[in-house]
Design a protein around this motif. Structure first.
Motif, PDB file in Angstrom:
ATOM      1  N   LEU A 217       0.760  -1.237   0.039  1.00 13.84           N
ATOM      2  CA  LEU A 217       0.074  -0.068  -0.032  1.00 13.84           C
ATOM      3  C   LEU A 217       0.978   1.264   0.113  1.00 13.84           C
ATOM      4  N   ASP A 218       0.519   2.123  -1.017  1.00 13.29           N
ATOM      5  CA  ASP A 218       1.470   3.612  -1.198  1.00 13.29           C
ATOM      6  C   ASP A 218       0.682   4.581  -0.278  1.00 13.29           C
ATOM      7  N   ASP A 220       1.096   7.570  -0.793  1.00  9.14           N
ATOM      8  CA  ASP A 220       1.083   8.875  -1.747  1.00  9.14           C
ATOM      9  C   ASP A 220      -0.245   8.416  -2.794  1.00  9.14           C
ATOM     10  N   ASP A 221      -0.886   7.207  -2.850  1.00  8.09           N
ATOM     11  CA  ASP A 221      -1.896   6.817  -3.643  1.00  8.09           C
ATOM     12  C   ASP A 221      -3.239   7.294  -2.854  1.00  8.09           C
ATOM     13  N   PRO A 222      -3.997   7.848  -3.568  1.00  9.16           N
ATOM     14  CA  PRO A 222      -5.343   8.439  -2.595  1.00  9.16           C
ATOM     15  C   PRO A 222      -6.088   7.414  -2.191  1.00  9.16           C
ATOM     16  N   VAL A 223      -6.282   6.361  -2.894  1.00 10.68           N
ATOM     17  CA  VAL A 223      -6.882   5.240  -2.365  1.00 10.68           C
ATOM     18  C   VAL A 223      -6.386   4.350  -1.362  1.00 10.68           C
ATOM     19  N   ASP A 224      -5.114   4.102  -1.526  1.00 13.12           N
ATOM     20  CA  ASP A 224      -4.403   3.360  -0.624  1.00 13.12           C
ATOM     21  C   ASP A 224      -4.257   3.970   0.771  1.00 13.12           C
ATOM     22  N   LYS A 225      -4.406   5.584   0.750  1.00 11.84           N
ATOM     23  CA  LYS A 225      -3.972   6.356   1.785  1.00 11.84           C
ATOM     24  C   LYS A 225      -5.503   6.169   2.823  1.00 11.84           C
ATOM     25  N   THR A 331     -11.833   0.724  -2.102  1.00 11.36           N
ATOM     26  CA  THR A 331     -10.576   0.232  -1.025  1.00 11.36           C
ATOM     27  C   THR A 331     -10.679  -1.223  -0.986  1.00 11.36           C
ATOM     28  N   ARG A 334      -8.252  -3.654  -2.802  1.00 13.91           N
ATOM     29  CA  ARG A 334      -6.763  -3.417  -2.589  1.00 13.91           C
ATOM     30  C   ARG A 334      -6.256  -4.333  -1.616  1.00 13.91           C
TER      31      ARG A 334
END
Length: 374
Positions: A217-218, A220-225, A331, A334
């Motif tokens: 999970l990143d 900086d990625d909006p969904v991962d955040k 989400t 993911r």
């Protein structure tokens, strides 16, 4: 150990009802701090109102009769007393389906779902087997340590064999989803498919403690955040109930078994926090009452302790997999390890308890998934 399957009728003595009502009438209440609300636990006013309804308005005998209208049985498996519903469909083409509840729930979760499965207006029908998890409600007392999800899955496999089902589907959510996945992994020769329900909050919460789900999970990625923020919120503000049961189940167990107000608060708070659609309070209080009358708050906590200290989480099942996401957003895909060919359905509303929140859509999705697998 006996393989005998015995009919069961639920009969709570009137003296137990009288004792419950007396304890509720004499309860001592923690005062609500000014300016605080649900973020610190179930508010005093909400709990007082629910407890008063439990004492003066809730008709346990009607709920007891509703449960007794369904065929109930008990048996002993691996030294453990097991209670289960076994509701056969009148349809000759019905498929066997094993369904498992989660925490903090009971077989009462399925009261509205079962008729939609056994006698649907159209589509596939099912013979439903719904066991009470070991240590929960009517599958008590807990016979000993070691009742992890994997051990429960092996007990369910034995149960389905005793009932004479050579091919069957499995379904569950929360702990029941984990047990169902393990049944499918361990008994793939007999399981037609496994269907699991989840929601965005549960998916993020599970990712905080199940190895590998949050890998990659990143931030900086909006969904991962969003997922990472939910995981942080669960660790910080939402995981206290799990931490105490995973570490000191006996200590919290004394209060759950002795105080009906604590048992009510323990379950009602989660039903409020983990739902999106209204749940009938009589159905909620049926589950609370089952836990109270059987003193199973402590033993349910012990099974969570066992799983948190277990290294056996199971391998991915090799049978067809289905997922129904309630309160769906972007989400869940993911963090849920669904294979590319899995059945995947998303529903806008509902969360952790879809069998109570949205039984019609859940029943429809079970028919859509299992229908082609007959």
């Amino acid at each position: 150990m006996s393989n005998e399957i015995r009919p069961f009728t639920l009969e709570i003595p009137q003296s137990e009802l009288d004792y419950l009502h007396d304890r509720l009438a004499r309860a001592r209440w923690a005062a609500q701090l000014p300016g605080t609300g649900w973020e610190r636990g179930i508010p005093e006013a909400n709990l007082r109102e629910l407890a008063e309804y439990w004492r003066t308005g809730f008709d346990w005998r009607a709920r007891e009769a509703e449960l007794n209208a369904l065929p109930q049985f008990t048996t002993e498996i691996d030294g453990q007393h097991i209670h289960f519903l076994h509701v056969r469909s009148p349809r000759p083409d019905a498929q066997p389906l094993l369904i498992t509840h989660g925490f903090p729930s009971s077989i009462a979760e399925f009261l509205r779902l079962i008729p939609l499965l056994t006698e649907p207006a159209d589509g596939p029908a099912f013979h439903v087997v719904a066991p009470s998890l070991p240590g929960y409600a009517l599958s008590t007392p807990l016979a000993g340590t070691g009742w992890t999800m994997a051990r429960t899955a092996r007990a369910w496999i034995e149960l389905m064999a005793r009932l004479g089902y050579d091919r069957y589907g499995v379904h569950g959510g929360d702990v029941g989803g984990g047990v169902s996945g393990l049944v499918a992994a361990l008994d793939g020769a007999h399981v037609t498919g496994v269907h699991v329900v989840t929601d965005p909050l549960t998916a993020a919460n599970v990712a905080t403690f199940l190895p590998g789900l949050a890998d990659g999970l990143d931030p900086d990625d909006p969904v991962d955040k969003v997922i990472l923020d939910r995981m942080d919120a669960f660790r910080r503000d939402g995981s206290g109930y799990l931490a105490i049961q995973n570490s000191r189940p006996q200590t919290i167990g004394y209060g759950l078994v002795d105080s009906p107000v604590l048992q009510l608060a323990w379950i009602a708070e989660k039903f409020e926090s983990w739902t999106d659609l209204p749940i009938d309070r009589d159905q909620l209080l049926t589950t609370v009452s089952l836990h109270w009358f059987t003193g199973s708050g402590a033993s349910a906590a012990h099974t969570l302790y066992e799983q948190s200290h277990s290294a056996e989480w199971g391998a991915p099942p090799a049978v067809p997999q289905g997922f129904a996401v309630f309160g769906a957003d972007e989400t869940v895909r993911r963090v849920v390890p669904a294979p590319a060919d899995a059945h995947w359905s998303e529903f806008e509303r509902g969360l952790h308890f879809p069998a109570m929140e949205d039984p019609e859509n859940l029943a429809g999705d079970l028919r859509a998934f299992f229908g082609p697998l007959r």
